[in-house]
Write a protein that holds these residues in place. Sequence first.
Motif, PDB file in Angstrom:
ATOM      1  N   CYS A 119       0.916  -1.258   0.061  1.00  0.00           N
ATOM      2  CA  CYS A 119       0.015   0.007  -0.039  1.00  0.00           C
ATOM      3  C   CYS A 119       1.038   1.341   0.154  1.00  0.00           C
ATOM      4  O   CYS A 119       2.135   1.214  -0.478  1.00  0.00           O
ATOM      5  CB  CYS A 119      -0.733  -0.007   1.271  1.00  0.00           C
ATOM      6  SG  CYS A 119      -0.141  -0.011   2.912  1.00  0.00           S
ATOM      7  N   SER A 120       0.287   2.361   0.056  1.00  0.00           N
ATOM      8  CA  SER A 120       1.167   3.507   0.216  1.00  0.00           C
ATOM      9  C   SER A 120       1.531   3.770   1.877  1.00  0.00           C
ATOM     10  O   SER A 120       0.886   3.359   2.872  1.00  0.00           O
ATOM     11  CB  SER A 120       0.130   4.808   0.054  1.00  0.00           C
ATOM     12  OG  SER A 120       0.727   6.101   0.509  1.00  0.00           O
ATOM     13  N   ASP A 121       2.695   4.626   1.932  1.00  0.00           N
ATOM     14  CA  ASP A 121       3.011   4.873   3.471  1.00  0.00           C
ATOM     15  C   ASP A 121       2.288   5.879   3.990  1.00  0.00           C
ATOM     16  O   ASP A 121       2.275   6.087   5.051  1.00  0.00           O
ATOM     17  CB  ASP A 121       4.395   5.157   3.471  1.00  0.00           C
ATOM     18  CG  ASP A 121       4.809   6.590   2.630  1.00  0.00           C
ATOM     19  OD1 ASP A 121       3.692   7.183   1.812  1.00  0.00           O
ATOM     20  OD2 ASP A 121       5.862   6.787   2.764  1.00  0.00           O
ATOM     21  N   ARG A 122       1.286   6.391   3.392  1.00  0.00           N
ATOM     22  CA  ARG A 122      -0.007   7.092   3.661  1.00  0.00           C
ATOM     23  C   ARG A 122      -1.170   6.503   4.111  1.00  0.00           C
ATOM     24  O   ARG A 122      -2.100   7.016   4.637  1.00  0.00           O
ATOM     25  CB  ARG A 122      -0.264   8.243   2.813  1.00  0.00           C
ATOM     26  CG  ARG A 122       0.993   9.254   2.111  1.00  0.00           C
ATOM     27  CD  ARG A 122       1.465  10.260   3.347  1.00  0.00           C
ATOM     28  NE  ARG A 122       2.541  10.897   2.847  1.00  0.00           N
ATOM     29  CZ  ARG A 122       2.429  11.944   1.954  1.00  0.00           C
ATOM     30  NH1 ARG A 122       1.037  12.530   1.873  1.00  0.00           N
ATOM     31  NH2 ARG A 122       3.450  12.790   1.587  1.00  0.00           N
ATOM     32  N   HIS A 123      -1.324   5.037   3.930  1.00  0.00           N
ATOM     33  CA  HIS A 123      -2.236   4.203   4.179  1.00  0.00           C
ATOM     34  C   HIS A 123      -2.546   4.442   5.930  1.00  0.00           C
ATOM     35  O   HIS A 123      -1.574   4.340   6.678  1.00  0.00           O
ATOM     36  CB  HIS A 123      -2.268   2.948   3.954  1.00  0.00           C
ATOM     37  CG  HIS A 123      -3.208   1.934   3.914  1.00  0.00           C
ATOM     38  ND1 HIS A 123      -3.669   1.422   5.087  1.00  0.00           N
ATOM     39  CD2 HIS A 123      -4.144   1.413   3.284  1.00  0.00           C
ATOM     40  CE1 HIS A 123      -4.747   0.691   4.884  1.00  0.00           C
ATOM     41  NE2 HIS A 123      -4.963   0.646   3.810  1.00  0.00           N
ATOM     42  N   GLU A 124      -3.675   4.656   6.107  1.00  0.00           N
ATOM     43  CA  GLU A 124      -3.947   4.712   7.644  1.00  0.00           C
ATOM     44  C   GLU A 124      -3.511   3.782   8.629  1.00  0.00           C
ATOM     45  O   GLU A 124      -2.829   4.007   9.642  1.00  0.00           O
ATOM     46  CB  GLU A 124      -5.506   4.971   7.998  1.00  0.00           C
ATOM     47  CG  GLU A 124      -5.893   5.104   9.434  1.00  0.00           C
ATOM     48  CD  GLU A 124      -4.856   6.392   9.865  1.00  0.00           C
ATOM     49  OE1 GLU A 124      -4.703   6.351  11.282  1.00  0.00           O
ATOM     50  OE2 GLU A 124      -4.539   7.367   9.141  1.00  0.00           O
ATOM     51  N   TRP A 125      -3.310   2.314   8.213  1.00  0.00           N
ATOM     52  CA  TRP A 125      -2.464   1.430   8.880  1.00  0.00           C
ATOM     53  C   TRP A 125      -1.367   1.773   9.306  1.00  0.00           C
ATOM     54  O   TRP A 125      -0.531   1.541  10.386  1.00  0.00           O
ATOM     55  CB  TRP A 125      -2.885  -0.086   8.162  1.00  0.00           C
ATOM     56  CG  TRP A 125      -4.144  -0.574   8.299  1.00  0.00           C
ATOM     57  CD1 TRP A 125      -5.408  -0.182   8.808  1.00  0.00           C
ATOM     58  CD2 TRP A 125      -4.407  -2.090   7.807  1.00  0.00           C
ATOM     59  NE1 TRP A 125      -6.336  -1.233   8.753  1.00  0.00           N
ATOM     60  CE2 TRP A 125      -5.717  -2.282   8.110  1.00  0.00           C
ATOM     61  CE3 TRP A 125      -3.713  -2.991   7.048  1.00  0.00           C
ATOM     62  CZ2 TRP A 125      -6.593  -3.592   7.999  1.00  0.00           C
ATOM     63  CZ3 TRP A 125      -4.358  -4.187   6.864  1.00  0.00           C
ATOM     64  CH2 TRP A 125      -5.670  -4.332   7.175  1.00  0.00           C
ATOM     65  N   GLN A 128      -0.461   4.811  11.324  1.00  0.00           N
ATOM     66  CA  GLN A 128      -0.662   4.562  12.839  1.00  0.00           C
ATOM     67  C   GLN A 128       0.214   3.649  13.313  1.00  0.00           C
ATOM     68  O   GLN A 128       0.725   3.796  14.612  1.00  0.00           O
ATOM     69  CB  GLN A 128      -2.092   3.722  13.028  1.00  0.00           C
ATOM     70  CG  GLN A 128      -2.764   3.433  14.399  1.00  0.00           C
ATOM     71  CD  GLN A 128      -3.939   2.794  14.482  1.00  0.00           C
ATOM     72  OE1 GLN A 128      -4.768   2.857  13.576  1.00  0.00           O
ATOM     73  NE2 GLN A 128      -4.220   2.211  15.639  1.00  0.00           N
ATOM     74  N   ALA A 129       0.958   2.631  12.621  1.00  0.00           N
ATOM     75  CA  ALA A 129       2.013   1.644  13.057  1.00  0.00           C
ATOM     76  C   ALA A 129       3.221   2.655  13.267  1.00  0.00           C
ATOM     77  O   ALA A 129       3.895   2.424  14.285  1.00  0.00           O
ATOM     78  CB  ALA A 129       2.419   0.744  12.128  1.00  0.00           C
ATOM     79  N   LEU A 130       3.262   3.821  12.763  1.00  0.00           N
ATOM     80  CA  LEU A 130       4.447   4.441  12.795  1.00  0.00           C
ATOM     81  C   LEU A 130       4.279   5.452  14.052  1.00  0.00           C
ATOM     82  O   LEU A 130       5.276   5.557  14.797  1.00  0.00           O
ATOM     83  CB  LEU A 130       4.888   5.356  11.577  1.00  0.00           C
ATOM     84  CG  LEU A 130       5.415   4.846  10.349  1.00  0.00           C
ATOM     85  CD1 LEU A 130       5.571   5.757   9.273  1.00  0.00           C
ATOM     86  CD2 LEU A 130       6.416   4.083  10.876  1.00  0.00           C
TER      87      LEU A 130
END
Length: 556
Positions: A119-125, A128-130
């Motif tokens: 996915c994108s590093d802008r994906h909410e998952w 949130q992980a970051l």
Amino acid sequence: MTQHVTAAHTFSDSATTREWWRDAVIYQVYPRSFADGDGDGMGDLPGVTARLHHLSDLGVDAVWLSPFYASPQADAGYDVADYRAVDPVFGTLADVDALLREAHSLGLRVIVDLVPNHCSDRHEWFRQALREGPGSPLRDRFHFRPGKGTDGELPPNDWESVFGGPAWTRVADGAWYLHLFAPQQPDFNWDHPAVHDEFRSILRFWLDKGVDGFRIDVAHGLVKAAGLPDIGHAEQVELLGSQSVPYFDQDGVHAVYRDWRRILDEYTGAEGSERIAVAEAWTPTVERSALYLRPDELHQAFNFEYLTTGWDAAALRAVIDRSLAAMNAVDAPATWVLSNHDVVRHSTRFSGGDAARGLRRARAATLLMLALPGSAYIYQGEELGLPEVTELPDAARQDPAFFRTAGQGGLRDGCRVPLPWSGERPPFGFGPADGGPSWLPQPESWRDLSVAAQTGDPASTLEFYRAALAIRRTHPALGAGRGIEWLASPDGVLAFRRTAAAGSFACTVNLTSSPVALPTPGSVLLAGVDRGPGAGFEPGPEETVLPADSAVWWAI
């Protein structure tokens, strides 16, 4: 050359319609480069919808749309931030609905891209992980690992990105995450049940909207070998597609696709036609690709072995035979493709530096592809004979691989230049009259290759494609099938027959640089070169001289 004949598109509740994908001609639309509806220089969904009549007139059966989801566009939309939303640059969900309505009214099915490997590093998952840091349960949905070395300063293993450089990026808290492509594209961890649940939901979301299927990006990459072992090879990209690596074509992917097939089988089209899934699966052999198409898995897989075969009769015959044998073993159709958004256009690949020769070979290759049993894919613009654009300024390029490899690779922008529709100057009708320039510049020479310039010209590549597709749709021996009968032919020439109760067909292709005399197999249906005295091709009653780099279809 045969004149343009438009075949009617209809859906009906028959066995052949339910399995429409077995002989479908599917046209790939790269949305940002197809047509611009709002004048901002970027193609969009309203632009696609407004130009669907072109595809109906061309005679294709379905449209495959490259990604249009919400995305930061770090990799042209293959970095998805929200799988249920449309990126504003392409339009809205209402625009998707309008496109589906118009396509279905024209008898065109619609396949959308699905990107499940990353996915994108802008994906909410991922965001949130970051935010939550080490120990966050969201990190288990990706591949976060501690680094090697004294202070974890080295990547967890030696895997390399397909786009160049390491396949790992370190975050502020010291952990590393896996991305087989750009750093903005973190890989999902398909060992986690939440990932499976999410993509089941995404499939149903788009199926409920009415899409007819999915093209699965990096279908071979979802599952990684346990423990993420080192490869121990310094130049891994050279291995891809030819040898086994621990992050591609792992056997565990097949459980995912058996699960997805059960979902697809729950849905039927308005007239009983199946919803399908097509694998982008780069595997070491066509036999490995066939494993994705067992009766309880996917419906089609791109034939990359065919795509990467050069202008060589013996090599093409071998890959055709292997492809048909492998697909017949799993009762799946073979697929044939010459170009897409990731490779140099075949009119340039086959040219050897001579544009006229490249176009002749491209036309001949098209007749060969469309004559073979199974399904064929057309990449937008090949029906216009567009060449690869090799002179793009570096400042215009957007392919992330170009920048990660210091300009030595990542030349995909050259096949993504927006289409010319009409007019004398760029952007050649790509957008409205008061719109701006296209996002990638078009060559001035494309004025003679636009849809408007070629329509009605019997010698044009566009009318050649229209004629070929009309014949393919109506001739009883063309389309779906399990095999061909090779005919005796000189070295460098391919000749085969296909037979049906209502009529037989032959295809002859001269892949040499000289004319070749062959027995005349029947009457000409379509030739890739002009006919008549002085034109280089004039069939005789007993013998015909086939010009260099040309193909002919025959009714027998």
